[in-house]
Design a protein around this motif. Structure first.
Motif, PDB file in Angstrom:
ATOM      1  N   LEU A  63      34.064  33.961  59.434  1.00 59.15           N
ATOM      2  CA  LEU A  63      35.429  33.961  59.951  1.00 59.15           C
ATOM      3  C   LEU A  63      36.344  33.173  59.025  1.00 59.15           C
ATOM      4  O   LEU A  63      37.498  33.563  58.800  1.00 59.15           O
ATOM      5  N   CYS A  64      35.823  32.096  58.460  1.00 60.49           N
ATOM      6  CA  CYS A  64      36.661  31.285  57.578  1.00 60.49           C
ATOM      7  C   CYS A  64      37.138  32.106  56.393  1.00 60.49           C
ATOM      8  O   CYS A  64      38.274  31.967  55.950  1.00 60.49           O
ATOM      9  N   PHE A  65      36.267  32.991  55.895  1.00 59.79           N
ATOM     10  CA  PHE A  65      36.673  33.818  54.757  1.00 59.79           C
ATOM     11  C   PHE A  65      37.669  34.890  55.170  1.00 59.79           C
ATOM     12  O   PHE A  65      38.584  35.225  54.415  1.00 59.79           O
ATOM     13  N   ALA A  66      37.505  35.411  56.383  1.00 59.11           N
ATOM     14  CA  ALA A  66      38.473  36.383  56.894  1.00 59.11           C
ATOM     15  C   ALA A  66      39.864  35.750  56.968  1.00 59.11           C
ATOM     16  O   ALA A  66      40.860  36.355  56.548  1.00 59.11           O
ATOM     17  N   ILE A  67      39.913  34.525  57.461  1.00 55.25           N
ATOM     18  CA  ILE A  67      41.193  33.829  57.566  1.00 55.25           C
ATOM     19  C   ILE A  67      41.747  33.515  56.177  1.00 55.25           C
ATOM     20  O   ILE A  67      42.928  33.726  55.895  1.00 55.25           O
ATOM     21  N   TYR A  68      40.875  33.027  55.325  1.00 54.84           N
ATOM     22  CA  TYR A  68      41.262  32.695  53.947  1.00 54.84           C
ATOM     23  C   TYR A  68      41.875  33.907  53.244  1.00 54.84           C
ATOM     24  O   TYR A  68      42.960  33.828  52.658  1.00 54.84           O
ATOM     25  N   SER A  69      41.195  35.042  53.322  1.00 55.53           N
ATOM     26  CA  SER A  69      41.663  36.220  52.605  1.00 55.53           C
ATOM     27  C   SER A  69      42.873  36.843  53.294  1.00 55.53           C
ATOM     28  O   SER A  69      43.750  37.402  52.615  1.00 55.53           O
ATOM     29  N   ALA A  70      42.942  36.730  54.624  1.00 58.99           N
ATOM     30  CA  ALA A  70      44.128  37.228  55.324  1.00 58.99           C
ATOM     31  C   ALA A  70      45.350  36.401  54.938  1.00 58.99           C
ATOM     32  O   ALA A  70      46.459  36.935  54.815  1.00 58.99           O
ATOM     33  N   ASN A  71      45.139  35.120  54.711  1.00 61.35           N
ATOM     34  CA  ASN A  71      46.249  34.267  54.286  1.00 61.35           C
ATOM     35  C   ASN A  71      46.739  34.664  52.901  1.00 61.35           C
ATOM     36  O   ASN A  71      47.935  34.738  52.650  1.00 61.35           O
ATOM     37  N   LEU A  72      45.809  34.936  51.998  1.00 64.95           N
ATOM     38  CA  LEU A  72      46.194  35.434  50.679  1.00 64.95           C
ATOM     39  C   LEU A  72      46.990  36.736  50.818  1.00 64.95           C
ATOM     40  O   LEU A  72      48.024  36.921  50.168  1.00 64.95           O
ATOM     41  N   ALA A  73      46.505  37.625  51.688  1.00 62.08           N
ATOM     42  CA  ALA A  73      47.158  38.921  51.866  1.00 62.08           C
ATOM     43  C   ALA A  73      48.576  38.754  52.410  1.00 62.08           C
ATOM     44  O   ALA A  73      49.504  39.446  51.973  1.00 62.08           O
ATOM     45  N   PHE A  74      48.747  37.831  53.348  1.00 63.45           N
ATOM     46  CA  PHE A  74      50.081  37.580  53.891  1.00 63.45           C
ATOM     47  C   PHE A  74      51.011  37.068  52.802  1.00 63.45           C
ATOM     48  O   PHE A  74      52.158  37.499  52.685  1.00 63.45           O
ATOM     49  N   GLY A  75      50.517  36.139  52.017  1.00 62.60           N
ATOM     50  CA  GLY A  75      51.337  35.592  50.942  1.00 62.60           C
ATOM     51  C   GLY A  75      51.810  36.673  49.991  1.00 62.60           C
ATOM     52  O   GLY A  75      52.979  36.676  49.574  1.00 62.60           O
ATOM     53  N   ARG A  76      50.920  37.605  49.674  1.00 65.37           N
ATOM     54  CA  ARG A  76      51.287  38.676  48.753  1.00 65.37           C
ATOM     55  C   ARG A  76      52.238  39.656  49.409  1.00 65.37           C
ATOM     56  O   ARG A  76      53.128  40.206  48.752  1.00 65.37           O
ATOM     57  N   ALA A  77      52.055  39.892  50.709  1.00 63.00           N
ATOM     58  CA  ALA A  77      52.943  40.818  51.413  1.00 63.00           C
ATOM     59  C   ALA A  77      54.361  40.251  51.498  1.00 63.00           C
ATOM     60  O   ALA A  77      55.339  40.990  51.411  1.00 63.00           O
ATOM     61  N   TYR A  78      54.465  38.951  51.664  1.00 66.15           N
ATOM     62  CA  TYR A  78      55.771  38.314  51.784  1.00 66.15           C
ATOM     63  C   TYR A  78      56.435  38.083  50.431  1.00 66.15           C
ATOM     64  O   TYR A  78      57.638  37.865  50.341  1.00 66.15           O
ATOM     65  N   LYS A  79      55.635  38.092  49.373  1.00 68.01           N
ATOM     66  CA  LYS A  79      56.127  37.667  48.072  1.00 68.01           C
ATOM     67  C   LYS A  79      57.416  38.369  47.657  1.00 68.01           C
ATOM     68  O   LYS A  79      58.380  37.720  47.233  1.00 68.01           O
ATOM     69  N   LYS A  80      57.426  39.682  47.797  1.00 67.14           N
ATOM     70  CA  LYS A  80      58.584  40.443  47.318  1.00 67.14           C
ATOM     71  C   LYS A  80      59.878  40.024  48.035  1.00 67.14           C
ATOM     72  O   LYS A  80      60.882  39.745  47.405  1.00 67.14           O
ATOM     73  N   GLY A  81      59.809  39.950  49.360  1.00 63.51           N
ATOM     74  CA  GLY A  81      60.981  39.574  50.119  1.00 63.51           C
ATOM     75  C   GLY A  81      61.430  38.154  49.822  1.00 63.51           C
ATOM     76  O   GLY A  81      62.628  37.868  49.720  1.00 63.51           O
ATOM     77  N   LEU A  82      60.472  37.245  49.669  1.00 62.09           N
ATOM     78  CA  LEU A  82      60.818  35.858  49.411  1.00 62.09           C
ATOM     79  C   LEU A  82      61.405  35.682  48.013  1.00 62.09           C
ATOM     80  O   LEU A  82      62.274  34.841  47.805  1.00 62.09           O
ATOM     81  N   ASP A  83      60.922  36.479  47.068  1.00 64.33           N
ATOM     82  CA  ASP A  83      61.473  36.413  45.722  1.00 64.33           C
ATOM     83  C   ASP A  83      62.967  36.718  45.740  1.00 64.33           C
ATOM     84  O   ASP A  83      63.747  36.099  45.016  1.00 64.33           O
ATOM     85  N   GLU A  84      63.350  37.670  46.597  1.00 67.79           N
ATOM     86  CA  GLU A  84      64.771  38.019  46.693  1.00 67.79           C
ATOM     87  C   GLU A  84      65.587  36.848  47.228  1.00 67.79           C
ATOM     88  O   GLU A  84      66.756  36.697  46.892  1.00 67.79           O
TER      89      GLU A  84
END
Lengths: 174, 174
Positions: A38-59
Motif C-alpha cells: 500500500l505504501c508504494f501505491a500511495i507513493y506512486s499515486a502521489n507522483l502521478a498527481f504531481g505530474r497531472a497537476y504540473k501543467k496547470g501549476l506551471d501556468e
DNA sequence: TCCGATTTAATCGGATGCGATATATATGGA
DNA sequence: TCCATATATATCGCATCCGATTAAATCGGA
C-alpha cells in the motif's frame, strides 16, 4: 486492526523452491511484490498527481507545495509558520524556504508577531488571493475509473490511514 | 467518471458574505478547503508513510526509494534502468543517482549490456539479497482504523486512481 | 530577578523528483 | 557506407523533504 502494508504474512513456506512451477508467475523468490505494498501505491499515486497537476501549476508559475500553501492561507490568513505546518504536515525546515520564495514572488508577507517575536505570521497579499482565484479554474479533470461513492470512500480512507499512521509514529517516537 | 479532486463545484453563491454567520465555520471566503482535496490526502499520506518507515529503514541504512529499488530488483534481477524505472514510476534522472549510491554501498552492480551498450543492467549482489531478507522483518505494524475489506479496497482504488491519472496525463501530453 | 529550560524559526547537509540538456550507442534510409 | 535520427543513460539546476543543529525569544522556578 493492524497494517502490514502488503500481502498476508505467515504460511510462507511456498516461496523458494521454484522447481515446481506455481500457478501464478512468481518472479525469482520474493513473495512480497512491489505492487502489493500500500505504501508504494500511495507513493506512486502521489507522483502521478504531481505530474497531472504540473501543467496547470506551471501556468500559474507555482509548484505543488507552493500552491498548497496558498490554499491553506486562503482558508485562514495570518497563521504562524507552525500552524500552517500543522495543516500541511510540514515543519519550518521545509516550510520556511517555500514561504520565502512565495514572499519574494510577492504573494505573501512574513512578519514577526509583535506579541511573541519568536513567531512569524504569514498573510496573503492581494496578488496571492488573486492567484488562488486563478487556480480554481485549473481544475484537474481526469478519468478516475472509480464510481462516485468509491471516490468518496477512497478520500475518507486515505485520510483515516494517514491520521493513524501519524498517531502510531508519534507513539513509537515518544 | 470525472475527477475534480475536491468538493463539488457549481452552486457557489454561498461563499463570500460572511455577515450572516453560516452553520459551519467557513474560514474567510474559500469553499475548497485543503482537506477536501484527494491530491492532498494522497500527498500527506505519502509523507506519513515515509515517516512511519523511517525508523525501520534507518536500521537497514536505506532510504525509502533505495529500499523500493531493492524490492523491485528482487522480483526481477538484471533489469535495465528503464525497466526498473517503469516499475518504480521514475526515470533515469532520478534513478541513476539512487542506483549509483546502492552500487557504492555494495548492494548491486551496474554494467552496460554487451548486446546494446546504451543500456545498463542492474543486478543485486549477495549483500543486496540479504538486505531484502532483513527488510522483511521490518514490518510496519500500525493501527489503520480500517477494516480488512476496506483496506483491500483502498489498495485497489489507489492503484486504479494512479493508473488513470497517468493515462490522462500521457494523453494530454501527446 | 536571574538563569536554565522550552518554544519557534531558520539554517545546513544529504537525498529525492524532475525538466532540460548532454553523451554515447544503435538504427535506418540514401 | 554515411549520416541524420532515435534511443538509453547520465548530468545539471532547482525545489522539496528531513534530521540535526543553531539562534532568538519566552517562560518559570529558585
Amino acid at each position: 486492526m493492524k497494517l502490514n502494508d502488503g500481502p498476508r504474512t505467515g504460511s510462507r513456506d511456498d516461496s523458494r523452491d521454484n522447481s515446481k512451477a506455481s500457478q501464478k508467475p512468481r518472479p525469482l523468490a520474493g513473495e512480497r511484490r512491489l505492487g502489493d505494498f500500500l505504501c508504494f501505491a500511495i507513493y506512486s499515486a502521489n507522483l502521478a498527481f504531481g505530474r497531472a497537476y504540473k501543467k496547470g501549476l506551471d501556468e500559474l508559475g507555482l509548484t505543488y507545495p507552493q500552491w498548497i500553501a496558498i490554499v491553506a492561507l486562503w482558508e485562514q490568513d495570518g497563521q504562524t509558520v507552525s500552524e500552517l505546518g500543522e495543516k500541511m504536515f510540514l515543519e519550518s525546515n521545509t516550510l520556511t524556504p517555500i514561504l520565502k520564495k512565495l514572499e519574494q514572488m510577492g504573494y505573501l508577507r512574513r512578519q514577526r508577531d509583535p506579541a511573541d517575536e519568536r513567531q512569524v505570521r504569514i498573510s496573503l497579499t492581494e496578488a496571492g488571493r488573486r492567484l488562488r482565484e486563478k487556480g480554481m479554474h485549473m481544475k484537474l479533470v481526469a478519468s478516475t475509473g472509480l464510481k462516485p461513492d468509491e471516490f468518496a470512500r477512497l478520500q475518507e480512507n486515505v485520510v483515516t490511514l494517514r491520521d493513524n499512521l501519524i498517531k502510531a509514529t508519534a507513539e513509537k517516537a515518544g
